[in-house]
Design an enzyme around this catalytic site. Structure first.
Site, short mmCIF file in Angstrom:
data_model
loop_
_atom_site.label_atom_id
_atom_site.label_comp_id
_atom_site.label_asym_id
_atom_site.label_seq_id
_atom_site.Cartn_x
_atom_site.Cartn_y
_atom_site.Cartn_z
CB SER A 8 -0.91 -0.27 1.65
OG SER A 8 -1.24 1.36 1.12
CG ASP A 35 -4.57 2.33 1.10
OD1 ASP A 35 -5.92 1.81 0.76
OD2 ASP A 35 -3.54 1.94 1.26
CG MET A 37 -8.03 6.90 2.55
SD MET A 37 -7.46 7.72 4.17
CE MET A 37 -6.33 5.42 3.83
CG HIS A 66 -9.10 0.94 -0.50
ND1 HIS A 66 -8.78 0.45 0.69
CD2 HIS A 66 -11.02 0.49 0.35
CE1 HIS A 66 -9.29 -0.01 2.13
NE2 HIS A 66 -11.12 0.52 1.40
CG MET A 68 -11.26 3.31 2.16
SD MET A 68 -9.69 3.72 2.91
CE MET A 68 -8.45 3.48 2.12
CG MET A 137 -11.38 -2.64 5.42
SD MET A 137 -10.28 -2.20 4.81
CE MET A 137 -9.31 -1.12 5.58
CG ASP A 175 -6.32 -2.35 3.38
OD1 ASP A 175 -5.28 -2.47 3.63
OD2 ASP A 175 -6.70 -1.48 2.53
N GLY A 176 -4.54 -4.38 6.58
CA GLY A 176 -4.21 -3.99 7.57
C GLY A 176 -3.53 -4.27 8.35
N GLY A 177 -2.76 -4.06 9.00
CA GLY A 177 -2.07 -4.41 10.40
C GLY A 177 -1.35 -5.85 9.69
N GLY A 197 1.49 -2.07 4.26
CA GLY A 197 1.61 -0.65 4.41
C GLY A 197 3.24 -1.04 5.46
CB SER A 198 3.56 0.61 8.63
OG SER A 198 2.75 -0.80 8.51
C1 DX5 Z 1 -6.18 2.20 5.91
C2 DX5 Z 1 -5.85 1.33 4.25
C3 DX5 Z 1 -4.43 0.76 4.23
C4 DX5 Z 1 -3.12 0.73 5.37
C5 DX5 Z 1 -2.73 -0.13 5.62
O1 DX5 Z 1 -6.92 2.47 5.57
O2 DX5 Z 1 -6.83 0.74 3.84
O3 DX5 Z 1 -4.26 -0.38 3.26
O4 DX5 Z 1 -2.45 1.61 3.96
O5 DX5 Z 1 -1.34 -0.11 6.16
P1 DX5 Z 1 -0.70 -0.99 7.49
O6 DX5 Z 1 -0.68 -2.44 6.50
O7 DX5 Z 1 0.08 -0.16 7.70
O8 DX5 Z 1 -1.91 -1.65 7.65
ZN ZN Z 2 -6.23 -0.37 1.88
#
Ligand code: DX5
Ligand code: ZN
Length: 218
Positions: A8, A35, A37, A66, A68, A137, A175-177, A197-198
């Protein structure tokens, strides 16, 4: 079924976005997850279609958008035109989900729907056979770097069962964590596309990190 790693770019260095995308491409990524937003559906603002158009020439990988945003239908054609290969919209945003999914397909992209961590899986019932992918999510959308919500594992299992029961070939994306600690359980539960992502952009050797994540998928 193959597995796909989707970095991400929310956690990339935005001032060097093209280079960051080339770097994860070279490092073995499969998809690029974007992402989008709007500061309305989620409390953060990121990219529009112009950014997707700007990154498109930097990679041949699948670009996965994605959304949002509160009004996905208003922007889907522009993201498809900008070069998105896959587009997904949140079930919580669309009062006319079937129309939204058809619009994604008519625009020339593969179509997905996204469920927030507390959204009932029943909302998939009447749309699942139209989908190319389902995004679950595993954090509340809006920010990178949040902790994985453990109940997501059971949700992935149940969606997998639903897809098998319906004879659907839709991919499950999570997606997430997702990181080296959480990815194995996510894989075992039935995930096909792993957004991170991170866990990727937060390290200094993308190739090593992606290889490590892939190894833990098994
Ligand atoms: C959150 C996003 C994710 C985000 C995930 O709203 O949809 O794609 O980048 O980030 P990590 O992998 O750091 O949880
Ligand atoms: Zn995402």
């Amino acid at each position: 079924m193959p597995h796909y790693i989707a970095p991400s770019i929310l956690s990339a260095d935005f001032a060097r976005l093209g280079e960051e995308i080339k770097a994860v491409d070279r490092a073995g990524a499969d998809w690029i997850h974007v992402d989008v937003m709007d500061g309305h559906f989620v409390p953060n603002i990121t990219f529009g279609p112009a950014v997707v158009a700007a990154i498109r020439p930097h990679t041949d990988l699948t670009i996965d958008v994605h959304l949002m945003i509160s009004d996905p239908d208003a922007y889907i054609p522009a993201f498809a035109k900008a070069g998105a290969d896959y587009i997904c919209a949140h079930v919580e945003t669309s009062g006319h989900l079937h129309r939204t999914v058809q619009l994604i397909k008519e625009s020339g992209a593969k179509a997905g729907v996204v469920l927030n961590p507390a959204t009932s899986l029943e909302s998939l019932e009447w749309i699942v056979s139209d989908l190319d992918y389902v995004l679950l999510m595993s954090v509340n959308p809006g920010f990178g770097g949040q902790a994985f919500i453990d109940a997501s594992i059971e949700r992935i299992r149940r969606v997998k069962e639903k897809l098998v029961a319906k004879g659907s070939a839709a991919l499950i994306q999570v997606d997430g964590g997702i990181n080296p600690t959480t990815i194995a359980a996510v894989a075992q539960a039935g995930c096909d596309v792993f957004v991170a992502g991170s866990a990727i952009f937060g390290t200094d050797n993308y190739q090593k990190t992606i290889a490590d994540l892939r190894r833990r998928i098994g």
